[in-house]
Design an enzyme around this catalytic site. Sequence first.
Site, PDB file in Angstrom:
ATOM      1  N   ASP A   5       5.245  13.820  10.191  1.00 34.08           N
ATOM      2  CA  ASP A   5       5.253  13.510   8.759  1.00 34.08           C
ATOM      3  C   ASP A   5       3.825  13.431   8.214  1.00 34.08           C
ATOM      4  OD1 ASP A   5       6.302  12.909   6.289  1.00 34.08           O
ATOM      5  OD2 ASP A   5       6.524  10.765   6.698  1.00 34.08           O
TER       6      ASP A   5
ATOM      7  N   LYS B 264       2.519  -2.952   9.019  1.00 25.70           N
ATOM      8  CA  LYS B 264       3.755  -2.235   8.699  1.00 25.70           C
ATOM      9  C   LYS B 264       4.930  -3.152   9.026  1.00 25.70           C
ATOM     10  CE  LYS B 264       6.091   2.200   9.539  1.00 25.70           C
ATOM     11  NZ  LYS B 264       6.008   3.481  10.270  1.00 25.70           N
TER      12      LYS B 264
ATOM     13  N   LEU C 277      12.331   2.858   5.673  1.00 27.42           N
ATOM     14  CA  LEU C 277      12.591   1.833   6.681  1.00 27.42           C
ATOM     15  C   LEU C 277      11.641   0.655   6.619  1.00 27.42           C
ATOM     16  CD1 LEU C 277      13.326   4.081   9.810  1.00 27.42           C
ATOM     17  CD2 LEU C 277      14.899   3.265   8.062  1.00 27.42           C
TER      18      LEU C 277
ATOM     19  N   ILE D 129       0.838  -1.203   0.000  1.00 29.76           N
ATOM     20  CA  ILE D 129       0.000   0.000   0.000  1.00 29.76           C
ATOM     21  C   ILE D 129       0.871   1.250   0.000  1.00 29.76           C
ATOM     22  CG2 ILE D 129      -1.812   1.239   1.240  1.00 29.76           C
ATOM     23  CD1 ILE D 129      -2.646  -1.472   0.046  1.00 29.76           C
ATOM     24  N   ALA D 130       2.009   1.172   0.693  1.00 32.02           N
ATOM     25  CA  ALA D 130       2.954   2.289   0.760  1.00 32.02           C
ATOM     26  C   ALA D 130       4.333   1.724   1.064  1.00 32.02           C
ATOM     27  CB  ALA D 130       2.533   3.291   1.835  1.00 32.02           C
ATOM     28  N   ALA D 131       5.378   2.384   0.572  1.00 29.42           N
ATOM     29  CA  ALA D 131       6.759   1.978   0.829  1.00 29.42           C
ATOM     30  C   ALA D 131       7.554   3.185   1.296  1.00 29.42           C
ATOM     31  CB  ALA D 131       7.390   1.375  -0.422  1.00 29.42           C
ATOM     32  N   ALA D 132       8.330   2.997   2.350  1.00 27.52           N
ATOM     33  CA  ALA D 132       9.142   4.080   2.896  1.00 27.52           C
ATOM     34  C   ALA D 132      10.585   3.605   3.029  1.00 27.52           C
ATOM     35  CB  ALA D 132       8.586   4.528   4.247  1.00 27.52           C
TER      36      ALA D 132
ATOM     37  N   GLN E 255       7.516  -0.983   4.806  1.00 32.29           N
ATOM     38  CA  GLN E 255       6.402  -0.847   3.881  1.00 32.29           C
ATOM     39  C   GLN E 255       5.134  -1.413   4.503  1.00 32.29           C
ATOM     40  OE1 GLN E 255       8.526  -2.759   0.715  1.00 32.29           O
ATOM     41  NE2 GLN E 255       7.433  -4.697   0.948  1.00 32.29           N
ATOM     42  N   VAL E 256       3.986  -1.098   3.885  1.00 34.85           N
ATOM     43  CA  VAL E 256       2.688  -1.375   4.480  1.00 34.85           C
ATOM     44  C   VAL E 256       1.846  -2.245   3.559  1.00 34.85           C
ATOM     45  CG1 VAL E 256       0.564  -0.342   5.397  1.00 34.85           C
ATOM     46  CG2 VAL E 256       2.753   0.822   5.716  1.00 34.85           C
TER      47      VAL E 256
END
Length: 682
Positions: free
Chosen positions: A392, A257, A239, A234-237, A241-242
Site C-alpha cells: 500500500d 497506530k 482498521l 495524522i491519518a485514519a484508515a 488511525q495514527v
Amino acid sequence: MELASSNGVHFSSSTYGSLRKNRRHVLLRPEASPNVLGRKRRNYVPRVLRIAAASTANGAAASGTNTRTLTVRSVAGEVLRLGKSSSALEQLDIERGVCVPFRKYTPETVRNKVLESRGAIWSLILRGVEIVWNLGFYWSTLMYDCFVGRDEEVVPYRAMQLRNLLCDLGPSFIKAGQVLANRPDIIREDYMNELCILQDDVPPFPNQVAFSIIEEELGRPLEAVFSKISAQTIAAASLGQVYRATLRETGEDVAIKVQRPDIEPIIYRDLFLFRTLASFLNGISLQKLGCNSELIVDEFGEKLLEELDYTLEARNIEDFLENFKDDPTVKIPRVYKNLSGPRVLVMEWIDGIRCTNPQAIRDAGIDVSGFLTVGVSAALRQLLEFGLFHGDPHPGNIFAMRDGRIAYVDFGNVAVLSQQNKQILIDAVVHAVNEDYAEMANDFTRLGFLASGTDVAPIIPALEAIWQNSVGKGLSVFNFRSVTGKFNQLVYNYPIRIPERFSLVIRSLLTQEGICFTLEPDFKFLEVAYPYIAKRLLTDPNPALRERLIQVLFKDGVFQWKRLENLIVLAKENVAKMSSNPALKGNEMQRSRQLQVERKLNLTDTIKDGARLFLVDERIRRQLLLALTEDSKLHIQELVDVYRLVEDQIDMPSVAAEVVRDFPSVVRDLMLSWSESVLSER
C-alpha cells in the site's frame, strides 16, 4: 500534571483518570507480551508460509521458531494420505507453492468465534438482515437501471452510492471496497476508480476512545509514557488511525497506530457472513473467474486478520529493516517493541517530505530524477529479490528524507511472494522479451490467474495485442497504467482471477508509477527498471535466475550478441548509479560515499555457470559454437567487444581461482553427462 499535544492542546491528568475509570477493561491476549514482538525472524517468507517441523500436535511448532517449508508435492501427498478433499485454502497453498497449516484465518475458526454464544448468534442474524437488506436494495436499483435502459448514464452516481454504502456498513466493508478497487476481475473500472477514494478518505473515531485503547495496551497512563500527543489524527484508515507523540523518557518523536475499538468481533462476524453469502455465488464465480467465490473470501479473510494483529505488522517492519540494512538509499522506521501490542503499534516518527510535493523535494537539495531511481530500485528489490513487497505505497506512506533516502511507513498490508512465484514472474518477463505469448499464458496458469486445465488458446492473441500495442510506440513511453487498463479489459472478459497477493503488487506498481509521474511528468519507468533487471539477470546468486539469462540470450536458437552487450551496459549503469545515493547533489554526494554499496558487477558466479554449461550441456555448447561461426564467419570481434565491456568489472585472477576451485565438481558433472548420453544411446 498536564499532557501537551503537538497542536498546543493540553490534557490534565484528571481527564485521563476519568478515561481510565470509565473505560471497558479488555483482557489482553498472549500476543500482547513484548516478547512476542521480540522474536527474531530473519527469513520473512516462512512467517506467512511457515509449517511445523514436527507433527501438528506439537504445540511449540505454532510459535514459528523451529519449522520447515514443505514442497507442494509433499503437501499434496499428505492431503491424499489423509483422504481430504481440496479446499479453497489448500488451493491457495498450491498456488503459492507452500502450505500454511497454522493460520489466523480458517473458515472453522471464524465459525467457532461467531457461534460461541446465543447472543452472538442473535447479533449475527441482525447483522445478516442489515447486510442483505442494504445490498439487496442497492442491487435492485442496478436492476431497475438496466430495465429502463439508463444503466450507463448513472454509473458515476451508482459508484458513489456504493462507496457511501460500504462506509455505512462498517470497517469490514470499507476494507472490502479497498480490495475491490484493485480487482478488475470482479468489478468494472469506473466503479474501481470511485472505490479508490476509500483508500485515503475514512472517518476517524474519537480521540477519547483511542487514548483509552492505548492505555489498556500499555498498562500505564498516557502521561507516564508520552510528554505530548497530537490532538488530531495524522491519518485514519479502515482498521485504525495514527497519532504523533513524544516519548517522555527520551524525547524522541514517535507514531502511534491504534486499532478501532471492538473491531475484532465485527470482523469475524462479517467474514462469516461473507463466506455464507459467497457459497450461494459459487456457480457464477466459477463461470466468470474459474474459481469458487469462497476462495476469494478466504484470500480476503487471511489478509484482513493479518492486518488486524499489529504484532504481525511489527514483524513485517523488522523484516524490511533486515532486508534494507545495507542499503543507504532506503529508510525503514524502527519499532518500539516494549510499547507495542496487538492493538497498538509505536514506531519511529518519519520526518520526511511527501512524495507529491516536487518543489519541496527540490528545495531540500534532492535531485528528483535520482530520487525516482532510488524509489524504483527499492520497489524492484522488494518484488524480485526479497519477495516481501509493500502492498500500500500511496503518497501518505512514502516520503523523501532530507538526506536523499526514500522512507516507507505502514507495513500492515504486504505482499509475500514465494521463490517459486518470483521465478515464474521472471519467466513471464523472459517470455515477454522473447515474444513467446503461449508460454506467457501458461505462466498465468502457474501463478493462479487461470484455473488449472483452462484452455489458454483464446487468451494468447489478447496477450499479444496488449504487449505489442504497449511497446509498439517505443519502450521510452511505456507505462504500467496503459498496460493495466488493457489487462483489466482482458480479465473482465475471460475467466481470469487475480490472486490477492498479485492484486497488491499491481496496485503497488501503479501507485508508485503515479507518484513518479507527479514528480516528473516525462518519467520513463523502464529506463530506470531495465538497468536493475539487467544487473539481476547477470549477477543474481540464484542459479535458477541465471538459467533465465540463457533463455534471454537465445532467440529461435540464435545467440543474441547485441542483447548481451546491452545487458552488460545497462547493468554497469545501475551499479554506477547506485554505488552512492543518486538523489544527493554536490557536497551531499561526497558525504554519502561512506555508505557506498557496490562499485562493480560481480560476474564470478555467472562466468562459472557459463563455463560449466559449455562443458556439460551439449545443446548449449553446440549453440555457442554456432553463435561463434554464424554466417560462415568467426565472430571473434563480438567476443572481444563483450570482453572489453566487462574487463574493468571483474578480477580475472579471482575468477580463475574460483573456476579452479570448482573444477572437480565440473569434472564430475561432465562425467555424469557423458555417461548419461552413452546410456541413453544404448
